[in-house]
Enzyme design. Structure first.
Site, PDB file in Angstrom:
ATOM      1  N   LYS A  13       0.854  -1.114   0.036  1.00  0.00           N
ATOM      2  CA  LYS A  13       0.150   0.611  -0.052  1.00  0.00           C
ATOM      3  C   LYS A  13       0.856   1.174   0.284  1.00  0.00           C
ATOM      4  CE  LYS A  13      -2.160  -0.611   3.737  1.00  0.00           C
ATOM      5  NZ  LYS A  13      -1.782  -1.880   4.553  1.00  0.00           N
ATOM      6  N   ARG A  88      -8.838   1.824   8.913  1.00  0.00           N
ATOM      7  CA  ARG A  88      -8.578   0.148   9.291  1.00  0.00           C
ATOM      8  C   ARG A  88      -9.717  -0.633  10.073  1.00  0.00           C
ATOM      9  NH1 ARG A  88      -2.921   1.026   9.359  1.00  0.00           N
ATOM     10  NH2 ARG A  88      -1.983  -0.986   9.109  1.00  0.00           N
ATOM     11  N   ARG A 127      11.439  -6.666   4.363  1.00  0.00           N
ATOM     12  CA  ARG A 127      10.413  -5.407   4.425  1.00  0.00           C
ATOM     13  C   ARG A 127      11.995  -4.747   4.874  1.00  0.00           C
ATOM     14  NH1 ARG A 127       5.583  -2.452   4.812  1.00  0.00           N
ATOM     15  NH2 ARG A 127       5.358  -3.335   7.005  1.00  0.00           N
TER      16      ARG A 127
HETATM   17  P1  AMP Z   1       1.289   1.030   8.819  1.00  0.00           P
HETATM   18  O1  AMP Z   1       2.400   1.781   8.638  1.00  0.00           O
HETATM   19  O2  AMP Z   1      -0.020   0.948   8.200  1.00  0.00           O
HETATM   20  O3  AMP Z   1       0.787  -0.406   8.742  1.00  0.00           O
HETATM   21  O4  AMP Z   1       0.904   1.120  10.089  1.00  0.00           O
HETATM   22  C1  AMP Z   1       1.908   0.834  11.275  1.00  0.00           C
HETATM   23  C2  AMP Z   1       0.877   0.728  12.837  1.00  0.00           C
HETATM   24  O5  AMP Z   1       0.742   1.608  12.979  1.00  0.00           O
HETATM   25  C3  AMP Z   1      -0.326  -0.217  12.712  1.00  0.00           C
HETATM   26  O6  AMP Z   1      -0.210  -1.668  12.842  1.00  0.00           O
HETATM   27  C4  AMP Z   1      -0.717   0.487  14.430  1.00  0.00           C
HETATM   28  O7  AMP Z   1      -0.561  -0.186  15.365  1.00  0.00           O
HETATM   29  C5  AMP Z   1      -0.846   1.765  13.804  1.00  0.00           C
HETATM   30  N1  AMP Z   1      -1.506   2.272  13.153  1.00  0.00           N
HETATM   31  C6  AMP Z   1      -1.773   2.923  11.672  1.00  0.00           C
HETATM   32  N2  AMP Z   1      -2.718   3.121  10.961  1.00  0.00           N
HETATM   33  C7  AMP Z   1      -4.020   3.177  12.163  1.00  0.00           C
HETATM   34  C8  AMP Z   1      -4.926   3.708  11.899  1.00  0.00           C
HETATM   35  N3  AMP Z   1      -5.891   3.826  11.036  1.00  0.00           N
HETATM   36  N4  AMP Z   1      -6.078   2.958  13.255  1.00  0.00           N
HETATM   37  C9  AMP Z   1      -4.874   2.740  14.207  1.00  0.00           C
HETATM   38  N5  AMP Z   1      -3.595   2.432  14.307  1.00  0.00           N
HETATM   39  C10 AMP Z   1      -2.846   2.315  12.817  1.00  0.00           C
END
Ligand code: AMP
Length: 213
Positions: A13, A88, A127
Protein backbone atom coordinates in the site's frame (compact mmCIF):
# COMPACT_ATOMS: atom_id res chain seq x y z
CA UNK A 1 -9.62 12.94 -5.89
CA UNK A 2 -10.09 11.55 -2.40
CA UNK A 3 -9.30 7.90 -1.94
CA UNK A 4 -8.14 5.30 0.56
CA UNK A 5 -5.81 2.33 0.17
CA UNK A 6 -6.99 -0.97 1.62
CA UNK A 7 -4.96 -4.17 1.89
CA UNK A 8 -3.11 -6.27 4.46
CA UNK A 9 0.03 -4.91 6.12
CA UNK A 10 2.85 -5.57 3.65
CA UNK A 11 0.55 -5.67 0.59
CA UNK A 12 2.47 -2.75 -0.91
CA UNK A 13 0.00 0.00 0.00
CA UNK A 14 2.72 2.47 1.00
CA UNK A 15 4.71 2.04 -2.21
CA UNK A 16 1.61 2.26 -4.42
CA UNK A 17 0.28 5.26 -2.49
CA UNK A 18 3.49 7.20 -3.14
CA UNK A 19 3.35 6.37 -6.85
CA UNK A 20 -0.34 7.26 -7.22
CA UNK A 21 0.15 10.50 -5.31
CA UNK A 22 2.88 11.51 -7.75
CA UNK A 23 0.70 10.52 -10.71
CA UNK A 24 -2.38 12.41 -9.53
CA UNK A 25 -0.47 15.31 -7.92
CA UNK A 26 -2.10 14.99 -4.50
CA UNK A 27 -0.61 14.44 -1.01
CA UNK A 28 -0.51 11.12 0.83
CA UNK A 29 -1.59 10.75 4.42
CA UNK A 30 -0.11 7.68 6.08
CA UNK A 31 -1.25 7.25 9.68
CA UNK A 32 1.48 4.64 10.29
CA UNK A 33 4.10 7.11 9.01
CA UNK A 34 2.72 9.92 11.21
CA UNK A 35 2.88 7.61 14.25
CA UNK A 36 6.43 6.44 13.42
CA UNK A 37 7.64 10.00 13.01
CA UNK A 38 6.07 10.97 16.38
CA UNK A 39 7.75 7.96 18.04
CA UNK A 40 11.08 8.97 16.55
CA UNK A 41 10.71 12.54 17.78
CA UNK A 42 9.54 11.38 21.22
CA UNK A 43 6.39 13.53 21.14
CA UNK A 44 3.52 13.01 23.59
CA UNK A 45 1.62 11.14 20.86
CA UNK A 46 4.70 9.05 20.07
CA UNK A 47 5.12 8.02 23.71
CA UNK A 48 1.40 7.07 23.88
CA UNK A 49 1.44 4.83 20.77
CA UNK A 50 4.93 3.25 20.80
CA UNK A 51 4.14 0.08 22.78
CA UNK A 52 0.79 -0.43 20.98
CA UNK A 53 2.47 -0.31 17.56
CA UNK A 54 5.35 -2.56 18.60
CA UNK A 55 2.82 -5.21 19.67
CA UNK A 56 1.12 -4.96 16.25
CA UNK A 57 -2.14 -3.72 17.77
CA UNK A 58 -4.26 -0.78 16.67
CA UNK A 59 -4.02 2.72 18.12
CA UNK A 60 -7.43 3.74 19.63
CA UNK A 61 -9.91 5.09 17.04
CA UNK A 62 -10.45 8.39 18.87
CA UNK A 63 -6.74 9.28 18.70
CA UNK A 64 -6.34 8.17 15.08
CA UNK A 65 -9.50 9.90 13.81
CA UNK A 66 -8.59 13.22 15.47
CA UNK A 67 -5.18 13.09 13.83
CA UNK A 68 -6.65 12.41 10.38
CA UNK A 69 -9.31 15.12 10.71
CA UNK A 70 -6.62 17.62 11.57
CA UNK A 71 -4.47 16.54 8.62
CA UNK A 72 -7.24 16.62 5.97
CA UNK A 73 -8.11 20.14 7.11
CA UNK A 74 -4.70 21.46 5.96
CA UNK A 75 -4.69 23.61 2.80
CA UNK A 76 -2.62 21.09 0.77
CA UNK A 77 -5.50 18.58 1.08
CA UNK A 78 -8.07 20.86 -0.54
CA UNK A 79 -7.79 19.25 -3.99
CA UNK A 80 -7.69 15.70 -2.63
CA UNK A 81 -5.45 13.14 -0.97
CA UNK A 82 -4.72 9.44 -0.65
CA UNK A 83 -5.15 7.90 2.79
CA UNK A 84 -2.78 5.01 3.44
CA UNK A 85 -3.55 2.86 6.49
CA UNK A 86 -6.74 4.72 7.43
CA UNK A 87 -9.50 3.74 7.96
CA UNK A 88 -8.61 0.41 9.54
CA UNK A 89 -11.83 -0.29 11.45
CA UNK A 90 -15.54 0.17 10.70
CA UNK A 91 -15.86 3.00 13.30
CA UNK A 92 -12.94 4.77 11.55
CA UNK A 93 -14.69 4.37 8.17
CA UNK A 94 -17.91 5.82 9.60
CA UNK A 95 -15.91 8.69 11.14
CA UNK A 96 -14.23 9.36 7.79
CA UNK A 97 -17.58 9.49 5.99
CA UNK A 98 -18.74 12.03 8.60
CA UNK A 99 -15.56 14.14 8.25
CA UNK A 100 -16.05 14.20 4.47
CA UNK A 101 -19.79 14.97 4.63
CA UNK A 102 -19.06 17.88 6.98
CA UNK A 103 -16.85 19.38 4.28
CA UNK A 104 -19.27 18.62 1.40
CA UNK A 105 -16.87 16.00 0.04
CA UNK A 106 -17.13 12.33 -0.76
CA UNK A 107 -14.72 9.44 -1.00
CA UNK A 108 -14.15 8.58 -4.67
CA UNK A 109 -12.40 5.22 -4.36
CA UNK A 110 -11.28 2.51 -1.96
CA UNK A 111 -8.39 0.76 -3.71
CA UNK A 112 -7.83 -2.76 -2.45
CA UNK A 113 -4.35 -4.21 -3.01
CA UNK A 114 -5.01 -7.94 -2.73
CA UNK A 115 -2.18 -10.23 -1.56
CA UNK A 116 -2.55 -13.68 0.11
CA UNK A 117 -1.24 -14.12 3.68
CA UNK A 118 1.59 -16.51 2.75
CA UNK A 119 3.04 -13.94 0.32
CA UNK A 120 2.68 -11.22 2.97
CA UNK A 121 4.70 -13.19 5.53
CA UNK A 122 7.50 -13.74 3.01
CA UNK A 123 7.47 -10.08 1.97
CA UNK A 124 7.59 -8.65 5.48
CA UNK A 125 10.77 -10.61 6.26
CA UNK A 126 12.61 -8.72 3.50
CA UNK A 127 11.06 -5.31 4.05
CA UNK A 128 13.39 -2.45 5.00
CA UNK A 129 12.59 1.16 5.74
CA UNK A 130 14.62 4.34 5.88
CA UNK A 131 14.35 5.64 9.46
CA UNK A 132 15.31 9.09 8.21
CA UNK A 133 13.00 9.84 5.23
CA UNK A 134 10.52 6.94 5.45
CA UNK A 135 11.29 5.47 1.99
CA UNK A 136 10.52 1.75 1.79
CA UNK A 137 12.49 -1.05 0.15
CA UNK A 138 12.54 -4.84 -0.14
CA UNK A 139 15.69 -6.95 -0.19
CA UNK A 140 14.40 -9.01 -3.15
CA UNK A 141 11.59 -7.07 -4.88
CA UNK A 142 12.75 -3.47 -4.52
CA UNK A 143 16.37 -3.36 -3.33
CA UNK A 144 18.23 -0.06 -2.86
CA UNK A 145 21.01 0.69 -5.35
CA UNK A 146 23.63 0.47 -2.56
CA UNK A 147 23.21 -2.41 -0.10
CA UNK A 148 21.55 -1.20 3.12
CA UNK A 149 21.54 2.49 2.11
CA UNK A 150 18.52 4.66 1.28
CA UNK A 151 18.55 5.78 -2.39
CA UNK A 152 16.77 9.02 -1.55
CA UNK A 153 18.67 10.33 1.48
CA UNK A 154 21.68 8.04 2.07
CA UNK A 155 20.70 6.92 5.60
CA UNK A 156 21.22 3.32 6.76
CA UNK A 157 18.10 1.18 6.21
CA UNK A 158 16.47 -0.72 9.08
CA UNK A 159 13.75 -3.26 9.73
CA UNK A 160 10.60 -1.84 11.31
CA UNK A 161 10.25 -3.26 14.85
CA UNK A 162 6.68 -4.30 13.98
CA UNK A 163 7.95 -6.33 10.99
CA UNK A 164 9.39 -8.95 13.38
CA UNK A 165 7.83 -12.36 12.44
CA UNK A 166 5.66 -12.82 15.58
CA UNK A 167 4.33 -9.25 15.28
CA UNK A 168 3.55 -9.79 11.59
CA UNK A 169 1.26 -12.72 12.47
CA UNK A 170 -0.52 -10.56 15.04
CA UNK A 171 -0.90 -7.70 12.54
CA UNK A 172 -2.36 -10.11 9.97
CA UNK A 173 -4.92 -11.42 12.43
CA UNK A 174 -5.83 -7.83 13.43
CA UNK A 175 -6.18 -7.05 9.71
CA UNK A 176 -8.57 -9.95 9.06
CA UNK A 177 -10.65 -9.17 12.14
CA UNK A 178 -10.81 -5.35 12.00
CA UNK A 179 -9.90 -4.11 8.53
CA UNK A 180 -11.03 -6.71 5.99
CA UNK A 181 -14.73 -5.99 6.76
CA UNK A 182 -14.13 -2.53 5.26
CA UNK A 183 -14.04 -4.10 1.79
CA UNK A 184 -17.73 -5.05 2.22
CA UNK A 185 -18.47 -1.64 3.75
CA UNK A 186 -17.16 0.18 0.66
CA UNK A 187 -18.46 -2.47 -1.80
CA UNK A 188 -21.99 -1.48 -0.75
CA UNK A 189 -21.49 1.96 -2.26
CA UNK A 190 -19.58 0.63 -5.29
CA UNK A 191 -16.34 2.40 -4.39
CA UNK A 192 -13.96 -0.59 -4.30
CA UNK A 193 -11.31 -1.10 -6.97
CA UNK A 194 -9.39 -4.36 -6.42
CA UNK A 195 -6.01 -5.06 -8.00
CA UNK A 196 -3.81 -8.15 -7.80
CA UNK A 197 -0.98 -7.03 -5.50
CA UNK A 198 1.22 -10.08 -6.21
CA UNK A 199 2.23 -8.64 -9.61
CA UNK A 200 5.46 -6.65 -10.06
CA UNK A 201 5.32 -3.14 -8.53
CA UNK A 202 5.06 -1.34 -11.91
CA UNK A 203 2.21 -3.59 -13.07
CA UNK A 204 0.25 -2.96 -9.85
CA UNK A 205 0.68 0.80 -10.32
CA UNK A 206 -0.35 0.62 -13.98
CA UNK A 207 -3.49 -1.37 -13.11
CA UNK A 208 -4.39 1.06 -10.34
CA UNK A 209 -3.94 4.08 -12.61
CA UNK A 210 -6.17 2.51 -15.28
CA UNK A 211 -8.85 1.62 -12.73
CA UNK A 212 -8.79 5.04 -11.07
CA UNK A 213 -8.69 7.25 -14.17
P1 AMP B 1 1.22 0.88 8.87
O1 AMP B 1 2.45 1.62 8.56
O2 AMP B 1 0.00 1.41 8.14
O3 AMP B 1 1.35 -0.61 8.71
O4 AMP B 1 0.89 1.15 10.42
C1 AMP B 1 1.78 0.75 11.44
C2 AMP B 1 1.04 0.64 12.76
O5 AMP B 1 0.51 1.92 13.13
C3 AMP B 1 -0.17 -0.30 12.76
O6 AMP B 1 0.18 -1.66 12.95
C4 AMP B 1 -0.97 0.27 13.93
O7 AMP B 1 -0.40 -0.11 15.17
C5 AMP B 1 -0.75 1.78 13.78
N1 AMP B 1 -1.78 2.36 12.89
C6 AMP B 1 -1.60 2.90 11.65
N2 AMP B 1 -2.75 3.33 11.13
C7 AMP B 1 -3.70 3.06 12.06
C8 AMP B 1 -5.12 3.24 12.11
N3 AMP B 1 -5.79 3.76 11.07
N4 AMP B 1 -5.76 2.85 13.23
C9 AMP B 1 -5.11 2.31 14.27
N5 AMP B 1 -3.79 2.09 14.30
C10 AMP B 1 -3.08 2.44 13.19
Amino acid sequence: MRMIMLGAPGAGKGTQTERLAKHFGIPTISTGEIFRSNIKQGTELGVKVKAIIERGELVPDSLTCALVEDRISQPDCEKGYILDGFPRTIPQAVALDEMLAKRGHKLDYAANVDVPDEVIVERMAGRRICPSCGDSYHLIYHPPVKDGICDRCGAALAQRPDDAPETVLNRLSVYHRETQPLIDYYEKSGRVVTVDGTQPIDAVTANLVIALT
